[in-house]
Enzyme design. Structure first.
Site, PDB file in Angstrom:
ATOM      1  CE1 TYR A   1      40.910  70.088 107.777  1.00 45.07           C
ATOM      2  CE2 TYR A   1      41.677  68.772 105.922  1.00 45.07           C
ATOM      3  CZ  TYR A   1      41.590  68.987 107.281  1.00 45.07           C
ATOM      4  OH  TYR A   1      42.194  68.108 108.148  1.00 45.07           O
TER       5      TYR A   1
ATOM      6  CD1 TRP B   1      39.586  65.826 104.614  1.00 45.17           C
ATOM      7  CD2 TRP B   1      39.222  64.415 106.302  1.00 45.17           C
ATOM      8  NE1 TRP B   1      39.579  66.559 105.776  1.00 45.17           N
ATOM      9  CE2 TRP B   1      39.368  65.715 106.825  1.00 45.17           C
ATOM     10  CE3 TRP B   1      38.992  63.351 107.175  1.00 45.17           C
ATOM     11  CZ2 TRP B   1      39.283  65.981 108.192  1.00 45.17           C
ATOM     12  CZ3 TRP B   1      38.904  63.624 108.542  1.00 45.17           C
ATOM     13  CH2 TRP B   1      39.056  64.932 109.030  1.00 45.17           C
TER      14      TRP B   1
ATOM     15  CD  GLU C   1      42.561  62.188 110.120  1.00 45.31           C
ATOM     16  OE1 GLU C   1      42.386  61.242 109.317  1.00 45.31           O
ATOM     17  OE2 GLU C   1      42.895  63.323 109.757  1.00 45.31           O
TER      18      GLU C   1
END
Length: 206
Positions: free
Chosen positions: A34, A64, A56
């Site tokens: 990522y 995350w 988010e």
């Protein structure tokens, strides 16, 4: 020497491939992919920006990595974050999503995503969500040399949070919006020593 070395002078971690990355992206293969291919690159489209805002929001209070691992399931559950499709969701869809073990089953966040889709559609009259978010781009970007120097909010993220809330968005606090701004290239918080510093093409190294 181990395959991963931690230089003491600039906070980055050198991977076995010889590339320098911020510590959060150095070891987990999914986070590294990522970081190397997506994080910090400019996002300009409405659907792509809506997806980032939504993820988010779901990330709040979680790691995350958890969200990233569930991202395929999120995309399947939320019609690939097509704002019009999500805006049309009913109570049946809320129940469906709450039963989906592949995503984060938080009712407040699910309902916020649906209302945010409707707010996204409303923003088209003002140029659209992506343009609205990018209008808060600062004149300068942070230049962190260590993870400790990376900010978690900014005057712009505070202003963006307030502006989105006025437009009907939820789960868009200043810290969440700063994370969004990092993720979509509005600010560059790659460490100065990282191989990804300046990769957005917006901010010059360092």
């Amino acid at each position: 020497m181990s395959p991963i070395d931690v230089p003491a002078d600039n906070g980055v971690i050198i991977g076995e491939d010889g590339l320098a990355r911020t510590p959060w992206a150095a070891r987990d293969p999914l986070l590294r992919e990522y970081y190397d291919t997506e994080w910090g690159l400019p996002v300009r489209g409405e659907q792509a920006m809506f997806e980032r805002v939504s993820l988010e929001g779901f990330q709040a209070g979680l790691s995350w990595a958890t969200i990233l691992r569930k991202r395929p399931a999120f995309r399947a559950a939320f019609d690939h974050f097509d704002p019009d499709a999500v805006a049309a969701y009913t109570e049946h869809d809320v129940a469906r999503l709450l039963a989906d073990a592949g995503i984060v089953r938080n009712q407040a966040k699910i309902r916020a995503t649906i209302s945010n889709a409707r707010a996204t559609a409303d923003l088209r009259a003002e140029g659209g969500l992506a343009e609205f978010v990018w209008s808060f781009q600062p004149e300068t970007t942070p230049r962190p040399r260590t993870p400790e120097e990376v900010p978690t909010t900014s005057p712009e993220s505070v202003a963006l949070s307030k502006a989105l809330r006025r437009k009907g968005f939820r789960f868009v606090g200043p810290t969440t919006m700063f994370a969004l701004m990092e993720a979509v290239g509005i600010v560059d918080t790659h460490l100065v020593g990282s191989h990804r510093r300046g990769s957005s093409g917006i901010w010059q190294r360092p």
